[in-house]
Design a protein around this motif. Structure first.
Motif, PDB file in Angstrom:
ATOM      1  N   LEU A   6      -2.630 -34.033 -12.698  1.00 21.43           N
ATOM      2  CA  LEU A   6      -3.433 -33.707 -13.882  1.00 21.43           C
ATOM      3  C   LEU A   6      -3.244 -32.247 -14.277  1.00 21.43           C
ATOM      4  O   LEU A   6      -3.110 -31.926 -15.461  1.00 21.43           O
ATOM      5  CB  LEU A   6      -4.917 -33.977 -13.618  1.00 21.43           C
ATOM      6  N   ASP A  21      -3.808 -36.301 -30.728  1.00 22.93           N
ATOM      7  CA  ASP A  21      -3.660 -37.077 -29.502  1.00 22.93           C
ATOM      8  C   ASP A  21      -3.554 -36.148 -28.292  1.00 22.93           C
ATOM      9  O   ASP A  21      -4.132 -36.425 -27.241  1.00 22.93           O
ATOM     10  CB  ASP A  21      -2.420 -37.978 -29.559  1.00 22.93           C
ATOM     11  N   GLU A  24      -6.992 -34.726 -27.569  1.00 25.70           N
ATOM     12  CA  GLU A  24      -7.826 -35.736 -26.932  1.00 25.70           C
ATOM     13  C   GLU A  24      -7.434 -35.916 -25.462  1.00 25.70           C
ATOM     14  O   GLU A  24      -8.299 -35.986 -24.581  1.00 25.70           O
ATOM     15  CB  GLU A  24      -7.713 -37.069 -27.675  1.00 25.70           C
ATOM     16  N   ARG A  25      -6.142 -35.955 -25.171  1.00 27.00           N
ATOM     17  CA  ARG A  25      -5.683 -36.089 -23.791  1.00 27.00           C
ATOM     18  C   ARG A  25      -6.062 -34.856 -22.974  1.00 27.00           C
ATOM     19  O   ARG A  25      -6.487 -34.971 -21.825  1.00 27.00           O
ATOM     20  CB  ARG A  25      -4.160 -36.315 -23.752  1.00 27.00           C
ATOM     21  N   SER A  27      -8.634 -32.942 -23.439  1.00 26.89           N
ATOM     22  CA  SER A  27     -10.074 -33.075 -23.172  1.00 26.89           C
ATOM     23  C   SER A  27     -10.354 -34.125 -22.110  1.00 26.89           C
ATOM     24  O   SER A  27     -11.226 -33.933 -21.258  1.00 26.89           O
ATOM     25  CB  SER A  27     -10.823 -33.442 -24.456  1.00 26.89           C
ATOM     26  N   ASP A  28      -9.616 -35.231 -22.159  1.00 25.82           N
ATOM     27  CA  ASP A  28      -9.782 -36.274 -21.144  1.00 25.82           C
ATOM     28  C   ASP A  28      -9.467 -35.745 -19.744  1.00 25.82           C
ATOM     29  O   ASP A  28     -10.178 -36.041 -18.782  1.00 25.82           O
ATOM     30  CB  ASP A  28      -8.893 -37.485 -21.444  1.00 25.82           C
ATOM     31  N   ILE A  29      -8.411 -34.969 -19.638  1.00 22.96           N
ATOM     32  CA  ILE A  29      -8.036 -34.404 -18.339  1.00 22.96           C
ATOM     33  C   ILE A  29      -9.123 -33.446 -17.858  1.00 22.96           C
ATOM     34  O   ILE A  29      -9.529 -33.485 -16.692  1.00 22.96           O
ATOM     35  CB  ILE A  29      -6.671 -33.690 -18.408  1.00 22.96           C
ATOM     36  N   ASN A  31     -12.261 -33.490 -18.618  1.00 21.87           N
ATOM     37  CA  ASN A  31     -13.423 -34.292 -18.219  1.00 21.87           C
ATOM     38  C   ASN A  31     -13.234 -34.901 -16.839  1.00 21.87           C
ATOM     39  O   ASN A  31     -14.159 -34.917 -16.025  1.00 21.87           O
ATOM     40  CB  ASN A  31     -13.711 -35.382 -19.252  1.00 21.87           C
ATOM     41  N   GLU A  32     -12.037 -35.394 -16.581  1.00 22.40           N
ATOM     42  CA  GLU A  32     -11.766 -35.971 -15.264  1.00 22.40           C
ATOM     43  C   GLU A  32     -11.871 -34.904 -14.176  1.00 22.40           C
ATOM     44  O   GLU A  32     -12.427 -35.140 -13.101  1.00 22.40           O
ATOM     45  CB  GLU A  32     -10.392 -36.635 -15.232  1.00 22.40           C
ATOM     46  N   GLU A  35     -15.482 -34.096 -13.349  1.00 18.75           N
ATOM     47  CA  GLU A  35     -16.163 -35.112 -12.555  1.00 18.75           C
ATOM     48  C   GLU A  35     -15.634 -35.246 -11.134  1.00 18.75           C
ATOM     49  O   GLU A  35     -16.391 -35.601 -10.231  1.00 18.75           O
ATOM     50  CB  GLU A  35     -16.047 -36.466 -13.256  1.00 18.75           C
ATOM     51  N   ASP A  61     -12.864 -24.933 -23.776  1.00 19.74           N
ATOM     52  CA  ASP A  61     -13.175 -26.124 -22.983  1.00 19.74           C
ATOM     53  C   ASP A  61     -12.743 -25.939 -21.531  1.00 19.74           C
ATOM     54  O   ASP A  61     -13.439 -26.354 -20.604  1.00 19.74           O
ATOM     55  CB  ASP A  61     -12.484 -27.361 -23.568  1.00 19.74           C
ATOM     56  N   THR A  65     -15.061 -25.996 -18.167  1.00 19.15           N
ATOM     57  CA  THR A  65     -14.726 -26.858 -17.035  1.00 19.15           C
ATOM     58  C   THR A  65     -14.899 -26.114 -15.718  1.00 19.15           C
ATOM     59  O   THR A  65     -15.406 -26.677 -14.737  1.00 19.15           O
ATOM     60  CB  THR A  65     -13.290 -27.398 -17.183  1.00 19.15           C
TER      61      THR A  65
END
Length: 174
Positions: A6, A21, A24-25, A27-29, A31-32, A35, A61, A65
């Motif tokens: 990641l 895209d 968005e990816r 941001s997804d990374i 977020n992962e 968590e 962002d 994180t």
């Protein structure tokens, strides 16, 4: 996907050449990582910050994180990894270093002792890097004294107390 993969993908994407895209990816990374990642990724996240490369909203962002991970994994351990990553911000990411330190000052609150933990963690890095952090914080205090004087002074006091107690020799080392 393991954290390393990641982080590698995030590093490649950090300039975000305008694709929604990609954003968005990205941001997804993040977020992962928020968590699931351990505190040691904080050092890697610091390496991704460059004033001329990373897109500002993505960098914001990324900084957030770091604080989500610190809250989840423990402030003390997380600030040790942050202290290890901060020297890499100078000189190519000084703008982000200022923002990171402002966020750190704002994050400090009862039950979340960022200032004390970070000042202790700085004793593990070279004195030159500690001086850059101190100068960054003093500049923050100088430019916005009404917002930062009390917290920067508390940081300086905590840093000096660590020196006096022998917890570290940051200013004695070179």
């Amino acid at each position: 996907m393991p954290d390393r993969k990641l982080l590698e993908e995030l590093y490649r994407m950090r300039d975000l050449n305008g694709s929604d895209d990609d954003l968005e990816r990205f941001s997804d990374i993040l977020n992962e990582l928020c968590e699931n990642a351990s505190a040691d990724v904080i050092t890697d996240l610091c390496r991704m910050l460059e004033d001329d490369v990373i897109e500002p909203s993505a960098a914001g962002d990324l900084l957030e994180t770091i604080f989500y991970i610190a809250d989840r994994c423990g402030i003390e351990e997380s600030m040790r990894y942050l202290a290890l990553g901060v020297p890499g911000l100078f000189p190519h990411a000084e703008g982000w270093a200022v923002r990171l330190h402002r966020m750190l000052l704002h994050a400090d609150r009862p039950g979340a002792p960022y200032i004390a933990a970070y000042s202790r963690a700085l004793h593990a890095i070279p004195a030159r890097a500690v001086r850059r952090v101190v100068n960054t914080l003093l500049d923050i205090k100088r430019t916005q004294p009404e917002l930062y004087t009390v917290k920067v002074d508390r940081f300086m006091l905590a840093l000096m107390r660590g020196e006096e107690s022998g917890d570290g020799l940051a200013f004695a080392r070179n």
